[in-house]
Design an enzyme around this catalytic site. Structure first.
Site, PDB file in Angstrom:
ATOM      1  N   LYS A 142       0.830  -1.198   0.000  1.00  0.00           N
ATOM      2  CA  LYS A 142       0.000   0.000   0.000  1.00  0.00           C
ATOM      3  C   LYS A 142       0.873   1.260   0.000  1.00  0.00           C
ATOM      4  CE  LYS A 142      -3.870  -2.287   2.373  1.00  0.00           C
ATOM      5  NZ  LYS A 142      -4.728  -2.286   3.586  1.00  0.00           N
ATOM      6  N   TYR A 195     -12.122  -2.563  -3.398  1.00  0.00           N
ATOM      7  CA  TYR A 195     -12.677  -2.691  -2.047  1.00  0.00           C
ATOM      8  C   TYR A 195     -14.211  -2.634  -2.045  1.00  0.00           C
ATOM      9  CZ  TYR A 195      -8.124  -2.420   0.337  1.00  0.00           C
ATOM     10  OH  TYR A 195      -6.854  -2.682   0.818  1.00  0.00           O
ATOM     11  N   PHE A 242     -15.358   3.558   7.484  1.00  0.00           N
ATOM     12  CA  PHE A 242     -13.979   3.944   7.159  1.00  0.00           C
ATOM     13  C   PHE A 242     -13.702   3.925   5.654  1.00  0.00           C
ATOM     14  CE2 PHE A 242     -13.962  -0.661   8.162  1.00  0.00           C
ATOM     15  CZ  PHE A 242     -13.408  -1.183   6.999  1.00  0.00           C
ATOM     16  N   ARG A 292      -1.694 -14.597   3.677  1.00  0.00           N
ATOM     17  CA  ARG A 292      -2.408 -13.868   4.737  1.00  0.00           C
ATOM     18  C   ARG A 292      -1.707 -14.045   6.080  1.00  0.00           C
ATOM     19  NH1 ARG A 292      -7.003 -10.484   3.933  1.00  0.00           N
ATOM     20  NH2 ARG A 292      -7.921 -11.321   5.829  1.00  0.00           N
ATOM     21  N   THR A 296      -5.545  -8.152  10.206  1.00  0.00           N
ATOM     22  CA  THR A 296      -5.898  -6.841   9.642  1.00  0.00           C
ATOM     23  C   THR A 296      -5.443  -5.709  10.554  1.00  0.00           C
ATOM     24  OG1 THR A 296      -7.806  -7.844   8.547  1.00  0.00           O
ATOM     25  CG2 THR A 296      -7.844  -5.448   8.805  1.00  0.00           C
ATOM     26  N   ARG A 337       2.710  -7.044   9.144  1.00  0.00           N
ATOM     27  CA  ARG A 337       2.011  -5.982   9.883  1.00  0.00           C
ATOM     28  C   ARG A 337       2.460  -5.946  11.346  1.00  0.00           C
ATOM     29  NH1 ARG A 337      -3.785  -7.592   7.202  1.00  0.00           N
ATOM     30  NH2 ARG A 337      -3.761  -6.195   5.403  1.00  0.00           N
ATOM     31  N   ASN A 340      -1.863  -0.114   7.443  1.00  0.00           N
ATOM     32  CA  ASN A 340      -1.334  -1.468   7.691  1.00  0.00           C
ATOM     33  C   ASN A 340      -0.481  -2.028   6.541  1.00  0.00           C
ATOM     34  OD1 ASN A 340      -3.453  -1.997   6.007  1.00  0.00           O
ATOM     35  ND2 ASN A 340      -4.515  -3.416   7.355  1.00  0.00           N
ATOM     36  N   HIS A 365      -1.703  -5.584   1.456  1.00  0.00           N
ATOM     37  CA  HIS A 365      -2.974  -6.258   1.171  1.00  0.00           C
ATOM     38  C   HIS A 365      -2.689  -7.670   0.675  1.00  0.00           C
ATOM     39  CE1 HIS A 365      -6.875  -7.221  -0.628  1.00  0.00           C
ATOM     40  NE2 HIS A 365      -6.172  -7.684  -1.642  1.00  0.00           N
TER      41      HIS A 365
HETATM   42  P1  GDP Z   1      -7.677  -7.147   5.108  1.00  0.00           P
HETATM   43  O1  GDP Z   1      -8.243  -8.145   4.143  1.00  0.00           O
HETATM   44  O2  GDP Z   1      -6.906  -7.792   6.220  1.00  0.00           O
HETATM   45  O3  GDP Z   1      -6.877  -6.056   4.434  1.00  0.00           O
HETATM   46  O4  GDP Z   1      -8.920  -6.436   5.850  1.00  0.00           O
HETATM   47  P2  GDP Z   1     -10.357  -5.978   5.272  1.00  0.00           P
HETATM   48  O5  GDP Z   1     -10.607  -6.587   3.927  1.00  0.00           O
HETATM   49  O6  GDP Z   1     -11.357  -6.230   6.352  1.00  0.00           O
HETATM   50  O7  GDP Z   1     -10.190  -4.399   5.145  1.00  0.00           O
HETATM   51  C1  GDP Z   1      -9.472  -3.851   4.069  1.00  0.00           C
HETATM   52  C2  GDP Z   1      -8.624  -2.716   4.589  1.00  0.00           C
HETATM   53  O8  GDP Z   1      -9.476  -1.692   5.093  1.00  0.00           O
HETATM   54  C3  GDP Z   1      -7.708  -3.059   5.763  1.00  0.00           C
HETATM   55  O9  GDP Z   1      -6.505  -3.672   5.372  1.00  0.00           O
HETATM   56  C4  GDP Z   1      -7.489  -1.691   6.370  1.00  0.00           C
HETATM   57  O10 GDP Z   1      -6.527  -0.941   5.609  1.00  0.00           O
HETATM   58  C5  GDP Z   1      -8.842  -1.049   6.195  1.00  0.00           C
HETATM   59  N1  GDP Z   1      -9.669  -1.230   7.398  1.00  0.00           N
HETATM   60  C6  GDP Z   1     -10.302  -2.362   7.809  1.00  0.00           C
HETATM   61  N2  GDP Z   1     -10.945  -2.161   8.967  1.00  0.00           N
HETATM   62  C7  GDP Z   1     -10.709  -0.868   9.307  1.00  0.00           C
HETATM   63  C8  GDP Z   1     -11.087  -0.040  10.395  1.00  0.00           C
HETATM   64  O11 GDP Z   1     -11.790  -0.472  11.323  1.00  0.00           O
HETATM   65  N3  GDP Z   1     -10.647   1.258  10.382  1.00  0.00           N
HETATM   66  C9  GDP Z   1      -9.873   1.754   9.378  1.00  0.00           C
HETATM   67  N4  GDP Z   1      -9.466   3.036   9.443  1.00  0.00           N
HETATM   68  N5  GDP Z   1      -9.485   1.012   8.348  1.00  0.00           N
HETATM   69  C10 GDP Z   1      -9.894  -0.276   8.291  1.00  0.00           C
HETATM   70 MG    MG Z   2      -9.702  -7.979   2.721  1.00  0.00          MG
END
Ligand code: GDP
Ligand code: MG
Length: 151
Positions: free
Chosen positions: A11, A51, A59, A87, A93, A104, A114, A117
């Site tokens: 990212k 996304y 968010f 992963r 996450t 991370r 973080n 991805h």
């Molecule tokens: P990932 O698959 O582990 O990347 O997680 P997700 O698919 O649930 O979310 C995608 C991305 O959105 C995450 O990697 C974070 O950058 C962001 N994100 C997820 N949850 C949150 C949150 O609660 N707050 C904020 N600010 N960003 C979030």
């Molecule tokens: Mg995801």
């Protein structure tokens, strides 16, 4: 043994913090195969498509702003169970829940920064690969496989 492909992305914060080499190094050292890689700065629509499943989240706007704030490194990695293993290597996450030794866990503090991805399932991986690499990815036979896999 399931040979799979996954979409891994560094990212904008990972790029800005000079973590590109470190992240690639971990996937290389593990034994996974690099199938595609490019530095790109796609627009809002592209990130919203990537996304799309999070569009209802509070968010979401901040996430798109973060992801369009600079270039990202888009990659495809291949190997046995690479989706799940990838992963694991990224960590949870939320970096606060990521174990030390994960990317991370070692390099990030907040969920909104973080640094990386990774696809969460084989199906979403193929969907993301098609979105980020419409030109297709390279096919090649790694000569090291006999030293990485038993069969
Ligand atoms: P990932 O698959 O582990 O990347 O997680 P997700 O698919 O649930 O979310 C995608 C991305 O959105 C995450 O990697 C974070 O950058 C962001 N994100 C997820 N949850 C949150 C949150 O609660 N707050 C904020 N600010 N960003 C979030
Ligand atoms: Mg995801």
């Amino acid at each position: 043994m399931a040979m799979e492909r996954t979409y891994i992305m560094i990212k904008p914060d990972g790029v800005q913090r000079n973590l590109v080499g470190e992240i690639i190094k971990r996937f290389e050292q593990k034994g996974f195969q690099l199938l595609a890689m490019k530095l790109v700065r796609p627009g809002k629509e592209h990130l919203e498509a990537h996304y799309a499943d999070l569009a209802g989240k509070g968010f979401f706007a901040g996430l798109i702003e973060y992801m369009t704030s600079g270039p990202v490194v888009a990659m495809v990695w291949g190997g046995a169970n690479v989706v799940k293993e990838g992963r694991k290597m990224l960590g949870a996450t939320k970096p606060s829940e990521s174990a030390p030794g994960t990317i991370r866990g070692d390099f990030a503090i907040e969920v909104g920064r973080n640094i990386c991805h990774g696809s969460d399932a084989v199906e979403s991986a193929e969907h993301e690969i098609a979105l980020w690499f419409p030109e297709g990815v390279t096919e090649w036979n790694p000569s090291r496989n006999a030293w990485v896999y038993e069969n």
